[in-house]
Write an enzyme that holds these catalytic residues in place. Structure first.
Site, PDB file in Angstrom:
ATOM      1  N   THR A 145      40.679   5.754  45.765  1.00 37.39           N
ATOM      2  CA  THR A 145      40.151   7.112  45.730  1.00 37.39           C
ATOM      3  C   THR A 145      38.877   7.210  46.571  1.00 37.39           C
ATOM      4  O   THR A 145      37.975   6.395  46.409  1.00 37.39           O
ATOM      5  CB  THR A 145      39.802   7.475  44.272  1.00 37.39           C
ATOM      6  OG1 THR A 145      40.929   7.209  43.462  1.00 37.39           O
ATOM      7  CG2 THR A 145      39.395   8.923  44.147  1.00 37.39           C
ATOM      8  N   GLU A 146      38.841   8.199  47.450  1.00 34.77           N
ATOM      9  CA  GLU A 146      37.652   8.450  48.292  1.00 34.77           C
ATOM     10  C   GLU A 146      37.244   7.211  49.095  1.00 34.77           C
ATOM     11  O   GLU A 146      36.090   7.051  49.459  1.00 34.77           O
ATOM     12  CB  GLU A 146      36.459   8.930  47.444  1.00 34.77           C
ATOM     13  CG  GLU A 146      36.758  10.065  46.472  1.00 34.77           C
ATOM     14  CD  GLU A 146      37.064  11.383  47.165  1.00 34.77           C
ATOM     15  OE1 GLU A 146      36.848  11.471  48.387  1.00 34.77           O
ATOM     16  OE2 GLU A 146      37.525  12.320  46.487  1.00 34.77           O
ATOM     17  N   LEU A 147      38.204   6.334  49.341  1.00 34.21           N
ATOM     18  CA  LEU A 147      37.967   5.073  50.054  1.00 34.21           C
ATOM     19  C   LEU A 147      36.885   4.222  49.398  1.00 34.21           C
ATOM     20  O   LEU A 147      36.180   3.466  50.073  1.00 34.21           O
ATOM     21  CB  LEU A 147      37.630   5.310  51.533  1.00 34.21           C
ATOM     22  CG  LEU A 147      38.726   5.940  52.405  1.00 34.21           C
ATOM     23  CD1 LEU A 147      38.337   5.848  53.887  1.00 34.21           C
ATOM     24  CD2 LEU A 147      40.076   5.259  52.217  1.00 34.21           C
ATOM     25  N   TRP A 299      33.822   7.245  51.394  1.00 38.91           N
ATOM     26  CA  TRP A 299      33.812   7.948  52.686  1.00 38.91           C
ATOM     27  C   TRP A 299      33.062   9.267  52.604  1.00 38.91           C
ATOM     28  O   TRP A 299      33.161  10.085  53.496  1.00 38.91           O
ATOM     29  CB  TRP A 299      35.229   8.118  53.233  1.00 38.91           C
ATOM     30  CG  TRP A 299      36.149   9.103  52.552  1.00 38.91           C
ATOM     31  CD1 TRP A 299      35.939   9.788  51.392  1.00 38.91           C
ATOM     32  CD2 TRP A 299      37.449   9.509  53.034  1.00 38.91           C
ATOM     33  NE1 TRP A 299      37.030  10.568  51.112  1.00 38.91           N
ATOM     34  CE2 TRP A 299      37.971  10.424  52.089  1.00 38.91           C
ATOM     35  CE3 TRP A 299      38.216   9.190  54.160  1.00 38.91           C
ATOM     36  CZ2 TRP A 299      39.233  11.019  52.246  1.00 38.91           C
ATOM     37  CZ3 TRP A 299      39.462   9.783  54.294  1.00 38.91           C
ATOM     38  CH2 TRP A 299      39.958  10.677  53.350  1.00 38.91           C
TER      39      TRP A 299
END
Lengths: 526, 428
Positions: A145-147, A299
């Protein structure tokens, strides 16, 4: 040869309805059906269907030379099923071409990787199974999730059997290094890391339609010009972005679809460019160095950290309270509770509570259905309070509490037993030491290896009084340590134990690798 | 630059927000180099013989000029007191006292409230407008004697004075709208007041409004050219760190406070309804309504009929230390105002580390981030916010952490700078 890796994230939060405190105990339906359905239908029409059509056309046109990758959150899949099954059909069509790849992630698009290793594992498995059922291929590459990424998260992902993972090419992590190489996890070198080239990615995702930007208007020719400018030795350019970039964040009127249609052709005009999926990149390229990420990155925002989700007291309270329920939820075995549990974890809920955005960016406002972070927090906590009550009712409060206590008691007893055994062992040793037998002392000496050679054995036997102290002191510390590590592995399951082993492997591997390509990324960093 | 400022009350005789705002603004202006203020206030001297004053001759108005040095002011200020019958007061005690004097025939007081609202009774009506006119006459005399570059008039009672000073001196006029009669009256505007307000706005070269909410009222209800109206937000005086007593809570229960006049404008009925919703769900909370006003009987009846009087308390009118005390024991402050041009009291609550819920219909909601904002009529949202703050600890922690800093950054020096920019625009 330079590889271009195109990866798109597909996700839609499952929004909560306005849930007042007087709904607690009165209603157990938390979702805003109207906005969930209408937003999904809108984004389907503006983005998912037209973008998928462009991808299909590109695959038809360029055949094996064009590759593209998605990860679709479980929450998005659920909503496709509910509101836009045609999107699933079109992804299935894309899957059937064999030119595309689907990555694994946490089913709930959650931040569980920061909280609970067991729950993390089970959510990833849940997602992977779903992807396999839908598209017929089991994912071999993971994106969080979300890198979100750290050394420990990477190690846990490696333990789950993934060969590669995607994360952000955050400047504060890379320093002088370039994101345009394959790296590997600092704990477990078997896990390859693909790093997002945020400059080139954000040129499309964020800046494409910005008329104030010096490079506007962006054309495929200009963009490929930048790709060509990258140092010849650099191996891979990872372009990672939200799929909603196409048609939703950047409206069709901005020419984003024309850009998307033109880009692959423009890239493939040059023989030293090729497209590949993350698993192909991981298989084909040699990683150049380990990536050390002691603290989690993501990210998001300038800081590329977790502050958007876990940056203030409200977010921490909500997060802690939520994951404090896990044991009870798991023992509830109620399908509705498990579904709500999934949807409560969606990272967007925490994002809405962020106070960062008071000063920062309209991007965030656009995604936020709440008037203020305080508003978001109150609504979430109301839902969570009701959910907690339901879970407790389902499990039977007293029953669970006693069960939990009993389990804890059992763990403690085991621990005490082990420690007792160790004490006995040491006592035995002590007995041996008190008896003038030199070997018994020798066993403990490796704790202070440097002193060993210089120390004549006879001296040890002579000096037995003080030596005894050293030995038992060292033994005590040792037993303390092992007790800690044991209790840790008892608490967090097999993962921790397994993880600690490859740690030693990595050190040697790291040292072996480095001299092979000394400073290579440095010379090429732009 | 020299400013001739027509104000209302001034410390220590402060009855409401207008006096506080005038004081803060002038203090902030004293920090600007090259800016001098002559502050003119109406003041009745009770020990004076009324009969000796002729109302017909301007020269006979006693004007007392003095230079005062006040704490926090960087330079001393010229301060002029004009004898006038218009003196604001608002507490019941003062009202009783004033009433007596009137009966003796010595002095006429006008019953004004917070923000200078006047209660029009048959007795005061004609006198008041005449008095405002007299004040304007004196203003003209003062304007003739003094040298200055610009005129600044606060709220409608001083607009005629501002206009008079302008016509005598030919200097530009800035009027400062702290409230309009639309806020004060809840819609039923007094035509006499409206006319004075409208004339002041028309005559002004620039208009300062205390919020965008007020600015819109000026533009829409009074038909003023938007280009002429500028918003300058109020600020709040920093708390003196010295020896504030620590107040102990009498009970374990959480305390939710409404502090203000119990009048239509302040939305007390919405507070009662929200309290009722919260009390139905949680027992460890008490609601306090501090203040007095014409809606008090209606509110107490409503609370009684809801059966919540065991947990809903009235304190009557509070002032000075009692206000500090109330904030000191409060866990939450609610301002459900129907129409609040600015609203300084939530800022005072935040200074005392009390989280606040404010209505969207308040000027202060335009600048506060660390507060929960609801529509005054949305009692569900209000109740929900109250419940949330009382039950989810992280919320009050957040407010305590950030609220105080936020308020500390609202400095009168900044507001004064904005006012200075308005002057510069007018004089350019």
């Amino acid at each position: 040869m330079k590889t271009i890796c195109l990866y798109f994230q597909v996700h839609q939060p499952f929004r909560f309805r306005r849930f007042r405190f007087f709904d607690i105990g009165e209603s157990d339906y938390y979702y805003d059906d109207y906005s969930n359905e209408s937003i999904m239908k809108k984004v389907t029409a503006k983005c998912y269907l037209p973008a998928n059509q462009v991808m299909l056309d590109l695959i038809e046109k360029y055949g094996e030379r064009f590759k593209v990758t998605w990860s679709i959150s479980g929450i998005a899949l659920d909503q496709f099923e509910l509101y836009a099954p045609e999107v699933l059909e079109s992804f299935k069509k894309l899957a059937a071409t064999g030119q595309v790849e689907f990555l694994a992630e946490t089913y709930s698009h959650s931040l569980v990787s920061l909280s609970d290793p067991d729950e993390f594992r089970s959510q990833v498995k849940e997602h992977s199974d779903r992807i396999e059922t839908l598209f017929g291929v089991k994912p071999s590459v993971f994106r969080n999730t979300e890198l979100v990424y750290s050394d420990d998260i990477g190690a846990a992902v490696a333990d789950m059997g993934y060969r590669a993972m995607l994360t952000e090419g955050a400047r504060h992590i890379l320093g002088w290094k370039s994101p345009n190489y394959l790296y590997y996890n600092a704990v477990n070198p078997r896990l390859k890391l693909l790093l997002k080239n945020y400059k080139l990615s954000d040129d499309i995702a964020f800046r494409f339609s910005n008329r104030g930007w010096g490079e506007w208007p962006l054309t495929a020719e200009k963009y490929v010009g930048w790709l060509k400018d990258i140092d010849k030795k650099e191996e891979v350019v990872n372009l990672f972005m939200d799929y909603e970039t196409f048609g939703e964040h950047q409206w069709a009127e901005t020419g984003i679809f024309e850009f998307l249609k033109a880009l692959p052709g423009e890239i493939l005009r040059y023989r030293n460019f090729r497209f590949a999926t993350p698993s192909e990149v991981a298989a084909d390229l040699e990683p150049v160095a380990p990536l050390h990420v002691p603290y989690p990155i993501s990210w998001a925002d300038e800081e590329r950290d977790l502050s958007a989700w876990l940056g203030n007291d409200m977010q921490h309270e909500a997060f802690t309270k939520l994951y404090g329920l896990r044991e009870m939820v798991k023992s509830s075995n109620d399908p509705k509770i498990l579904t709500d549990w999934r949807y409560l974890q969606v990272s967007d809920h925490f994002y809405y509570m962020s106070t960062k955005f008071f000063s920062d960016g309209e991007v965030h406002k656009y995604f936020n259905p709440y008037e203020s972070p305080y508003d978001a927090f109150i609504n979430y906590m109301n839902v969570l309070s009701d959910f907690t009550n339901r879970v407790k009712q389902q499990v039977g409060v007293t029953e669970t509490e006693t069960a939990l206590l009993k389990r804890k008691l059992k763990e403690k007893e085991e621990q005490i037993g082990k420690l007792q055994a160790e004490i006995n062992e040491l006592l035995d040793k002590k007995k041996v030491i008190t008896a003038p037998v030199v070997e018994g002392v020798d066993d403990d000496i490796p704790l202070v290896p440097e002193r060993k050679p210089g120390r004549p054995k006879t001296a040890a036997s002579k000096d037995i009084g003080s030596k005894k102290e050293v030995a038992s002191g060292g033994g005590g510390a040792k037993s303390g340590k092992s007790a800690v590590s044991r209790s840790k592995s008892a608490g967090s399951g097999a993962t921790t134990r397994k993880r600690s082993k490859p740690a030693t492997v990595k050190d040697t591997a790291g040292k072996e690798k480095k001299p092979e390509k000394p400073g290579k990324p440095g010379k090429k960093s732009p | 630059m020299r400013v001739l400022m027509f104000g209302w009350e001034f410390p220590p005789h402060i009855s409401g927000g207008l006096g506080t705002a005038c004081y803060g603004l002038t203090r902030g202006m004293s920090h600007i180099a090259g800016l001098d203020v002559v502050f003119v206030v109406p003041k009745a001297w009770g020990d004076e013989d009324q009969s000796s004053i002729s109302l017909l001759s301007a020269e006979n108005f006693p004007v007392r000029k003095k230079f005062i040095e006040m704490k926090g002011f960087l330079k001393e200020m010229a301060f002029m007191e004009v004898h006038s019958w218009i003196v604001p007061y608002m507490s019941p005690e003062q009202y009783a006292k004033a009433g007596k004097k009137t009966a003796e025939g010595n002095n006429v007081y006008f019953n004004t409230e917070h923000m200078g609202k006047l209660k029009f009774t048959g007795k005061y009506g004609p006198d008041l407008f005449q008095e405002i006119g007299n004040y304007a006459v004196v203003a003209g005399v003062i304007a003739d004697e003094q040298t200055f570059d610009i005129i600044h008039a606060h709220d409608w009672l001083t607009y005629p004075a501002g206009i008079a000073a302008k016509s005598v001196s030919g200097k530009p006029l800035v009027i400062h709208v702290h409230a309009t009669d639309f806020d004060r009256s809840g819609g039923s505007v007094n035509p006499g007041v409206f006319e004075i307000e409208k004339r002041g706005m028309d005559a002004a070269d620039m208009i300062i409004a205390v919020s965008n909410l007020t600015r819109n009222t000026v533009i829409e209800k009074y038909g003023i050219d938007p280009a002429k109206v500028v918003t300058v937000y109020n600020a709040v005086e920093p708390l003196e760190v010295t020896s504030r007593p620590v107040y102990r809570k009498p009970l374990q229960d959480k305390i939710v406070t409404f502090l203000g006049r119990i009048t239509l404008q302040k939305g007390p009925e919405f507070f009662v309804e929200a309290a009722n919703k919260v009390l139905k769900k949680s027992g460890n909370v008490r609601f306090v309504m501090a203040g007095s006003g014409d809606m008090f009987p209606r509110i107490i009846k409503r609370a009684a009929s809801l059966g919540i009087m065991d947990r809903f308390h009235f304190t009557g009118f509070l002032r000075g230390q009692d206000v500090d005390h109330m904030f000191g024991i409060s866990d939450l402050y609610v301002m459900p105002s129907v129409s609040e041009p600015f609203g300084i009291s939530p800022l005072e609550a935040m200074q005392s580390n009390v989280p606040v819920i404010i209505s969207h219909q308040s000027g202060v909601s335009e600048i506060l981030k660390h507060a929960i904002k609801v529509d005054f009529w949305d009692i569900d949202a209000m109740a929900d916010a109250i419940y949330g703050i009382l039950n989810y600890d992280a919320l009050s922690q957040m407010f305590k952490k950030h609220g105080k800093t936020e308020v500390e950054n609202l400095k009168w020096e900044n507001s004064a700078q904005h006012v200075k920019q308005v002057y510069d625009r007018v004089l350019a």
